[in-house]
Motif scaffolding. Structure first.
Motif, PDB file in Angstrom:
ATOM      1  N   ASP A  27       0.830  -1.210   0.000  1.00  0.00           N
ATOM      2  CA  ASP A  27       0.000   0.000   0.000  1.00  0.00           C
ATOM      3  C   ASP A  27       0.865   1.260   0.000  1.00  0.00           C
ATOM      4  N   THR A  28       1.941   1.245   0.772  1.00  0.00           N
ATOM      5  CA  THR A  28       2.829   2.412   0.841  1.00  0.00           C
ATOM      6  C   THR A  28       3.517   2.642  -0.497  1.00  0.00           C
ATOM      7  N   GLU A  30       2.577   1.756  -3.389  1.00  0.00           N
ATOM      8  CA  GLU A  30       1.621   2.189  -4.414  1.00  0.00           C
ATOM      9  C   GLU A  30       1.521   3.715  -4.445  1.00  0.00           C
ATOM     10  N   ARG A  31       1.615   4.350  -3.290  1.00  0.00           N
ATOM     11  CA  ARG A  31       1.587   5.816  -3.238  1.00  0.00           C
ATOM     12  C   ARG A  31       2.803   6.426  -3.928  1.00  0.00           C
ATOM     13  N   TRP A  32       3.888   5.661  -3.985  1.00  0.00           N
ATOM     14  CA  TRP A  32       5.112   6.134  -4.647  1.00  0.00           C
ATOM     15  C   TRP A  32       5.167   5.685  -6.107  1.00  0.00           C
ATOM     16  N   GLY A  33       4.109   5.075  -6.605  1.00  0.00           N
ATOM     17  CA  GLY A  33       4.053   4.689  -8.008  1.00  0.00           C
ATOM     18  C   GLY A  33       4.632   3.330  -8.328  1.00  0.00           C
ATOM     19  N   THR A 218       6.895   2.148   6.886  1.00  0.00           N
ATOM     20  CA  THR A 218       5.745   2.465   6.032  1.00  0.00           C
ATOM     21  C   THR A 218       5.049   3.742   6.502  1.00  0.00           C
ATOM     22  N   THR A 222       4.946   7.045   4.035  1.00  0.00           N
ATOM     23  CA  THR A 222       3.638   7.626   3.711  1.00  0.00           C
ATOM     24  C   THR A 222       3.614   9.107   4.056  1.00  0.00           C
ATOM     25  N   LYS A 223       4.152   9.458   5.209  1.00  0.00           N
ATOM     26  CA  LYS A 223       4.193  10.857   5.627  1.00  0.00           C
ATOM     27  C   LYS A 223       5.076  11.691   4.680  1.00  0.00           C
ATOM     28  N   ARG A 225       5.735  11.061   1.523  1.00  0.00           N
ATOM     29  CA  ARG A 225       5.077  11.210   0.220  1.00  0.00           C
ATOM     30  C   ARG A 225       3.973  12.251   0.292  1.00  0.00           C
ATOM     31  N   THR A 226       3.217  12.254   1.384  1.00  0.00           N
ATOM     32  CA  THR A 226       2.110  13.198   1.526  1.00  0.00           C
ATOM     33  C   THR A 226       2.613  14.624   1.630  1.00  0.00           C
TER      34      THR A 226
END
Length: 905
Positions: A27-28, A30-33, A218, A222-223, A225-226
């Motif tokens: 999931d993490t 995926e946020r980074w592509g 993770t 996530t933090k 990337r956001t």
């Protein structure tokens, strides 16, 4: 540029959070592509993992960003020179696929570090943008610690199996010339802990079982990337390490290789020395501060531009953080000139960090204690629902501080004493969690050896997971491994079981100076050259009922560091000249974090190493003197952890097979005896033993000897199962009878006694199967001694109906009798009669009528030496079973038995 990930989750043993680890990482990413391929369950076998890795290499392109992730158990190869206690720096390590237990001598299913290194080298030949994350450990000393599950196997893989595997992959053409033992210079490698440490999984803040490393990593990624903030892996791991240390002070994640790289890129960043600021009325917003671990109480100097260092002449002002959100930190601006506004492009420099406060669970009804804790900056009352590592309980005799292990002292009526104890624990926790500052990490290589002192000599111990008894002495050897003229200064800080911090080098409070290539032994006598060691003792104020962790922090710095500030009561006259490291130590010693004027301090480079061991409050027991050619006993820490665990009990069967005489040079006679002694705890805690003896005549080199198919031990194992095997010249010695006359209190006493009884015997094999390891059930252990080899197998359950039931009738313990394939219960009052009848039939013939038990059901067994007829005594007296053609000797086990096998207390 494509982003590709291979996510491997191999859930073996007690691990239950591996699937959660893989899902969180997927999931993490995926946020980074990233697009991810998952290998789990049957797809995490050795063959499946290697196949997926090969596909990843084949599909990689030069501009791709690639991540390889593994969550599961780690393991290591046994080093005969070191025993099974801990891996050495050069010990071969491996990851554990889901089919590891299907391994054989000819088909090993683990994946070794040389294989992984070659795969990584081939991958970095395709793309240089590679990151590897390993959430496992290779030095597990116990399978479970409290509510934490260790991510490493507690037993090493037999060296013979590993070496046979390495020889095979060499013959198969593995390109070992690509192996980078020091580490691949083109890949960032994130590891859950140092080689000698343990990594854990446990329930996280959301109640989800996950690896500590994966959970922290993770969340941070996530933090990052956001927020959109560009950070390096060094910055990421500094915050990940701190988060893991907050929940487990003995696990220190690390980033190896080019850690200054931007996350998922090959460009490198210098450590961030300042952060952008904007002014909102009279307050300052410091963007990205949460990513760098900024917390309330931290202090910044605001400079008008991106100057590398803050100074009092040009600064705009000072900020003390009082608020944090997901994006930034905030605080009031104390301007140097009230008429000066914050210019565009201003930067904030962190100059002082507050000690992390220790959360303490306190009953709200103890309002006076809650008020007393309020002003203490390093202690805070835990919030509702928060899991606090420390709690205060009120009882009739007063207040008591408890940690996860139990009470730390006798009840106190003086509230001030309790508050002082909480401060001490907070400082201890902060020192255990001390980490290097980004950009100031010392790169000079040093080696550290830890040992227990016995007879003036150092007995090597692991740097994590060792066991020391009160009254024993220890030593620490530190060597400067630099090959150039780099001098370092070494200090040792002890965090005792009570939380008390002590400096172990008081004669050199600024650190012991070590030039390149030099070493120093802490615990040695500089004048006599002898090694008395540093004595370790149990605090008189603490309950002496259970072992507790103690930590030695080894602080290595580029300049002298005055550790005596830990014990000073106030700010010294040279406060303004203290380095940042010395300021942190001063905070630990005094705790008045907010009263020191902001000062940048000297940027001293330093490195932090830890030595963690369990201190046992009782003196060390007498060591076992019997010596064995193969000693597979678990580490003392694993044995200690087993003793702490909930009582384990299981019916097991122990088999020996494939006994081969490699060389009969040990004995110049052709007739030998093999004796096996198995010891476990009895129902009352006293040891019970079981002896099995096999005799062989006319043996020759290379001969495979026949052992009975029946188990050499079957019965109830409690807590642990001690095993010892000897070979000796055949002699008419009744080992069981002789052991019954010994006043043995422990398994070691029995084994030492057996060694003395078996004159001229050679100890072949020694092991302890622990209840926390399910007594080794389903394991097949290969034993390769110099002159003999055999296999040892453990099976659980009653199998063919055998086993002890722990039943009592009329105050007498039930015993067991085995006739051919079947095992029966014998009422204690009938043992003498049954034994006499069976011996009569086996020696002179005839028919025996035996009153036995099938479970709790009484049966009558007619036996003529070759055939048994079973009649249900509670039924209609017709036979229910008939068996015959016995091919094995009859056995009787029990305290009062004499033939073939005997067990007793």
């Amino acid at each position: 540029m494509a982003h590709k990930a291979l996510l491997i989750g191999a859930a073996t043993g007690e691990l239950s959070g591996v699937g959660n680890d893989v899902t969180a990482m997927a999931d993490t990413l995926e946020r980074w592509g990233f697009s991810s391929v998952r290998c789990e369950r049957e797809n995490a076998s050795r063959a499946a993992i290697l196949d997926a890795y090969e596909r990843l290499i084949g599909q990689a392109r030069p501009d791709d960003a690639v991540l390889v992730y593994y969550s599961g158990h780690g393991a290591y190869a046994a080093d005969p020179k070191r025993g099974s206690g801990t891996p050495s720096p050069n010990t071969l390590q491996l990851i554990v696929p889901t089919d590891i237990d299907e391994s054989t001598e000819d088909d090993f299913r683990g994946i070794t570090s040389p294989e992984l290194s070659v795969l990584l080298a081939r991958l970095t030949e395709r793309t240089r943008n590679v990151t590897v994350v390993l959430d496992c450990c290779h030095s597990a000393h116990m399978s479970r610690v409290g509510n934490r599950v260790v991510k490493g196997r507690t037993r090493p893989i037999p060296a013979s199996m590993i070496m046979a595997h390495i020889d095979m992959i060499k013959r198969d053409g593995l390109a070992l010339d690509l192996w980078h033992p020091p580490g691949n210079p083109y890949a960032v490698r994130i590891v859950a802990c140092a080689p000698e440490q343990q990594a854990f999984e446990a329930a996280n803040a959301d109640g989800v079982q996950m690896g500590y490393l994966t959970d922290a990593l993770t969340r941070y990624l996530t933090k990052a990337r956001t927020s959109g903030t560009t950070v390096s892996w060094a910055t990421v791991m500094n915050q990940v390490r701190q988060r893991v240390l907050d929940v487990c002070a003995s696990q220190r994640p690390e980033a190896e290789g080019p850690a200054r790289r931007v996350v998922f890129d090959t460009a490198e960043l210098d450590p961030v020395a300042s952060l952008p600021v904007t002014q909102v009325r009279d307050r300052i917003r410091i963007a990205g501060a949460p990513l760098f671990g900024v917390r309330p109480g931290d202090e910044f100097v605001v400079m008008p531009d991106d100057t590398p260092d803050p100074d009092d002449v040009r600064k705009v002002g000072d900020v003390r953080v009082d608020q944090i959100d997901g994006q930034a930190a905030y605080g009031p601006l104390v301007a140097r000139d009230p008429d000066t506004s914050v210019p565009l492009g201003a930067r904030a420099h962190l100059i002082r960090t507050a000690l992390p406060p220790l959360p303490v669970a306190i009953d709200p009804q103890l309002d006076a204690l809650v008020r007393a804790v309020g002003p203490v900056p390093i202690v805070r009352v835990a919030e509702d629902g928060e899991t606090a590592p420390v709690r205060v309980e009120a009882g009739p005799a007063g207040l008591t501080i408890h940690d996860a292990i139990g009470p730390l002292h006798a009840p106190h009526t003086d509230q001030a004493v309790v508050v002082a104890g909480l401060k001490r624990l907070a400082r201890a926790r902060a020192l255990r969690c001390l980490t290097e500052e980004p950009g100031l990490a010392l790169t000079t290589p040093v080696s550290i050896r830890f040992g227990r002192v016995a007879g003036g000599k150092a007995v090597p111990m692991p740097r994590s997971g060792g066991v020391v008894h009160s009254g024993q002495s220890i030593c620490v050897t530190v060597r400067n491994e630099s090959e150039i003229a780099e001098t370092v200064y070494v200090s040792l800080l002890d965090v005792g079981v009570s939380g008390q911090i002590s400096v172990l080098n008081p004669s050199s409070p600024s650190g012991m100076r070590l030039a390149a290539g030099k070493e120093y032994v802490f615990g040695g006598n500089d004048f006599t050259g002898k090694l008395p060691g540093m004595a370790v003792s149990w605090p008189a104020s603490m309950p002496a009922d259970v072992a507790r962790p103690e930590t030695i922090v080894v602080l290595v710095s580029s300049e002298p560091t005055e550790t005596h500030v830990l014990t000073q009561a106030g700010v010294t006259s040279r406060e303004s000249r203290l380095s940042r490291l010395e300021r942190y130590l001063w905070q630990l010693g005094d705790g008045q974090v907010r009263e020191v004027a902001p000062e940048a301090g000297r940027p001293v480079r330093f490195a932090v190493h830890t030595i963690d061991f369990d201190l046992v409050p009782t003196p060390a027991p007498a060591p076992e003197t019997a010596v064995f050619q193969v000693d597979d006993r678990p580490t003392p820490a694993a044995v200690l952890g087993n003793e702490r665990a909930v009582s384990q009990e299981s019916t097991v069967r122990l088999y020996l097979s494939d006994l081969v005489v490699c060389h009969n040079r040990t004995f110049r006679c052709a007739d030998v005896r093999f004796d096996t002694l198995v010891v476990t705890d009895g129902p009352t805690g006293h040891p019970e033993f079981h002896v099995h003896t096999e005799r062989f005549t006319g043996i020759n080199d290379g001969e495979r000897l026949t052992l009975p198919d029946a188990p050499i031990f079957r019965g109830t194992a409690r807590k642990r199962l001690d095993i010892a095997v000897w070979v000796a010249p055949d002699a008419p010695v009744d080992l069981a009878a002789r052991l019954r006359t010994e006043n043995a209190r422990t398994a070691s006493d029995l084994i030492d006694a057996a060694q003395g009884i078996l004159a001229g015997a050679t100890g072949l094999y020694r092991n302890i199967l622990l209840g926390t390891e399910n007594f080794g059930a389903a394991q097949h252990l290969s034993v390769d001694a110099p002159d003999f080899s055999f296999r040892c197998a453990v099976r659980q359950g009653k199998g063919d109906g055998s086993g002890w039931h722990g039943r009592r009738d009329n105050g007498m313990s039930e015993q067991r009798v085995t006739i051919g394939e079947r095992s029966w219960g014998v009422d204690g009052a009938e043992v003498a009669t049954v034994m006499s009848e069976i011996e009569r039939v086996m020696t002179t013939g005839g028919l025996a009528k035996l009153s036995l038990l099938a479970g709790d059901r009484p049966v009558t067994v007619f036996f003529n030496g070759s055939t048994t007829v079973v009649v249900d005594a509670a039924g209609d007296a017709r036979p229910t079973e008939i068996s015959g053609n016995l091919s094995r000797p009859t056995e009787i086990s029990g305290r009062n038995a004499r033939p073939t096998e005997i067990s007793g207390r």
